[in-house]
Design a protein around this motif. Sequence first.
Motif: not given
Length: 142
Positions: A41-46, A61-63
Amino acid sequence: MDSDVKLSETSLRVYILLLREGRPMSIREVQKALGLSSPGQAYHHLERLRMLGLVVRDSEGYRAVRRGNVVDGAVIVRSSILPRASFYTGFSASLTIIYAIMAIMGLVKPDAFAVVSLAALLTFSTIEFRDQFVKLRRLLRH
């Protein structure tokens, strides 16, 4: 980012989290910080945010990438998110205080129209600030 694209509440929460943290975050860190049910779920939104150009992914990571008006009714200052109306409320309160001081000092003659206008400005900007503050607080607490 296309101005017609609307972010879901969860995607917006992910974006705000990344802005507030101010550092790259892993999928699991985002999941845990927001209490999401799975890393997927986190991956989908990121990834949705990445495709919209609001997030970049690198080796750490994601920024978040700062963009204009992503959070409706809010202004992002460093890692803080403020209701846009806070500036209007501060301005109208300052005008009211300055007018009151000038009237007390005798620099201006108190005028009923000016008093009513300033009171209305302060009242309406305070109401708008409260509405935006409640909306942002609800969003950030989820």
